[in-house]
Design a protein around this motif. Structure first.
Motif, PDB file in Angstrom:
ATOM      1  N   THR A 259       0.837  -1.200   0.000  1.00  0.00           N
ATOM      2  CA  THR A 259       0.000   0.000   0.000  1.00  0.00           C
ATOM      3  C   THR A 259       0.877   1.257   0.000  1.00  0.00           C
ATOM      4  O   THR A 259       0.562   2.255  -0.647  1.00  0.00           O
ATOM      5  N   ALA A 260       2.001   1.161   0.713  1.00  0.00           N
ATOM      6  CA  ALA A 260       2.928   2.304   0.762  1.00  0.00           C
ATOM      7  C   ALA A 260       3.485   2.591  -0.628  1.00  0.00           C
ATOM      8  O   ALA A 260       3.564   3.748  -1.062  1.00  0.00           O
ATOM      9  N   ARG A 261       3.843   1.524  -1.359  1.00  0.00           N
ATOM     10  CA  ARG A 261       4.374   1.707  -2.729  1.00  0.00           C
ATOM     11  C   ARG A 261       3.294   2.272  -3.639  1.00  0.00           C
ATOM     12  O   ARG A 261       3.550   3.125  -4.483  1.00  0.00           O
ATOM     13  N   ARG A 262       2.070   1.818  -3.426  1.00  0.00           N
ATOM     14  CA  ARG A 262       0.959   2.316  -4.265  1.00  0.00           C
ATOM     15  C   ARG A 262       0.762   3.820  -4.049  1.00  0.00           C
ATOM     16  O   ARG A 262       0.592   4.590  -4.995  1.00  0.00           O
ATOM     17  N   LEU A 263       0.797   4.238  -2.788  1.00  0.00           N
ATOM     18  CA  LEU A 263       0.610   5.669  -2.509  1.00  0.00           C
ATOM     19  C   LEU A 263       1.789   6.486  -3.042  1.00  0.00           C
ATOM     20  O   LEU A 263       1.615   7.586  -3.574  1.00  0.00           O
ATOM     21  N   ASP A 264       2.979   5.918  -2.910  1.00  0.00           N
ATOM     22  CA  ASP A 264       4.156   6.619  -3.416  1.00  0.00           C
ATOM     23  C   ASP A 264       4.026   6.831  -4.929  1.00  0.00           C
ATOM     24  O   ASP A 264       4.299   7.919  -5.447  1.00  0.00           O
TER      25      ASP A 264
END
Ligand SMILES: NC(=O)c1ccc[n+]([C@@H]2O[C@H](COP(=O)([O-])OP(=O)(O)OC[C@H]3O[C@@H](n4cnc5c(N)ncnc54)[C@H](OP(=O)(O)O)[C@@H]3O)[C@@H](O)[C@H]2O)c1
Length: 279
Positions: A259-264
């Motif tokens: 999810t962190a990579r998606r938001l980034d």
């Protein structure tokens, strides 16, 4: 050894208490905020090791200018404390067309962190501390409406930015494992007056703060301990307890790496879109 500490929002509340504490300990401190008069007072009282940059971090352009000035003046930055924040009772759109809480509370932190990764990497034990609501699970990322054009509320905007800041730490640490990245919850700290809050809530919050909140100096002591002794590993979350800190479990969905990579990726797309418009 004297270190260079950058504190956004270093002129009031928790940031101000931390800035003064670090000056007392012999560090060089640069505060970033809008109010130039408060900034001048900070420099006058702080002496040679106190610096101030007047800037509105709610625009990407303004934030990038600050980052460029900081990187130019300070080839090595030991600690970056992200604390600039202001409450707004209603939805406000910045000059760049972004919802203001998203822009200031989350996006400016993404921009500053990445723009200052190089001077941070040059430090011996660099630490970044993102002051937010780490450990809270309320709120979510509104993937289809990051700017909250529908059903806006200040609470929704602040919770979204809080969750985004948690994820920002995870993604940044993955990219820069040599920097200690901390998502931080200072708990309830007395930083009255709460000028940005709507009237009835403001009165209640100020009453609660008078009774139950900790003095900013307590939060400064707790934060200072993290600057002196960054947590091991690239990423950690901490919540203030008294004048110290306790670990927050980072194994749950709030800190999910995917999810962190998606938001980034969504954030980088958004920034690229802004750049395309300004060209
Ligand atoms: N206090 C608490 O109980 C509590 C609890 C949980 C989390 N936190 C988090 O801790 C951080 C600090 O909170 P605080 O209560 O100490 O805040 P505060 O007293 O309201 O101070 C906020 C700081 O941010 C600066 N700022 C506001 N808008 C800005 C802008 N557009 N550009 C640049 N600087 C700006 C302010 O200076 P200017 O107005 O001059 O710009 C001020 O120095 C925040 O991220 C907050 O979410 C606080």
């Amino acid at each position: 050894m004297a270190r260079t500490i950058v504190i956004t929002g270093g002129t009031r509340g928790i940031g101000s208490a931390l800035a003064r504490e670090r000056l007392r300990r012999g560090d060089a401190v640069v505060a970033v905020a809008r109010d130039a008069a408060l900034g001048r007072r900070f420099v006058e009282e702080g002496g040679d090791r106190a610096g101030f940059i007047a800037a509105d971090l709610s625009t990407v352009a303004g934030t990038r200018e600050v980052a460029a000035e900081l990187a130019d003046r300070h080839p090595v930055i030991d600690a970056l404390v992200l604390g600039a924040h202001s409450m707004r009772p209603g939805r406000h759109v910045t000059a760049e067309g972004l919802e203001a809480t998203f822009a200031l509370y989350y996006l400016s932190r993404h921009v500053l962190l990445h723009a200052l990764a190089e001077p941070l990497t040059r430090a011996d034990r660099a630490v970044t501390i993102n002051l937010s609501g780490a450990g809270m699970t309320a709120g979510r990322i509104h993937w289809d409406d990051l700017q909250l054009t529908r059903g806006y509320s200040a609470t929704k905007a602040n919770l979204q930015a809080g969750r985004a800041n948690d994820l920002l730490g995870v993604a940044f640490a993955e990219e820069h494992p040599g920097i200690s990245t901390v998502a931080y919850n200072p708990g309830f700290v007395d930083t009255r007056p709460y000028t940005g809050m709507a009237r009835p809530y403001r009165a209640l919050a100020e009453l609660a703060a008078a009774v139950a909140a900790a003095a900013p100096e307590r939060a400064a002591t707790a934060l200072s301990a993290l600057i002196d002794e960054p947590p091991p590993g690239p990423f950690a979350a901490r919540k203030r307890r008294g004048s110290g800190n306790r670990p927050i479990d980072t194994t749950g969905p709030t800190y999910d790496p995917g999810t962190a990579r998606r938001l980034d990726a969504a954030t980088r797309d958004l920034l690229a879109g802004l750049d395309a418009v300004s060209r």
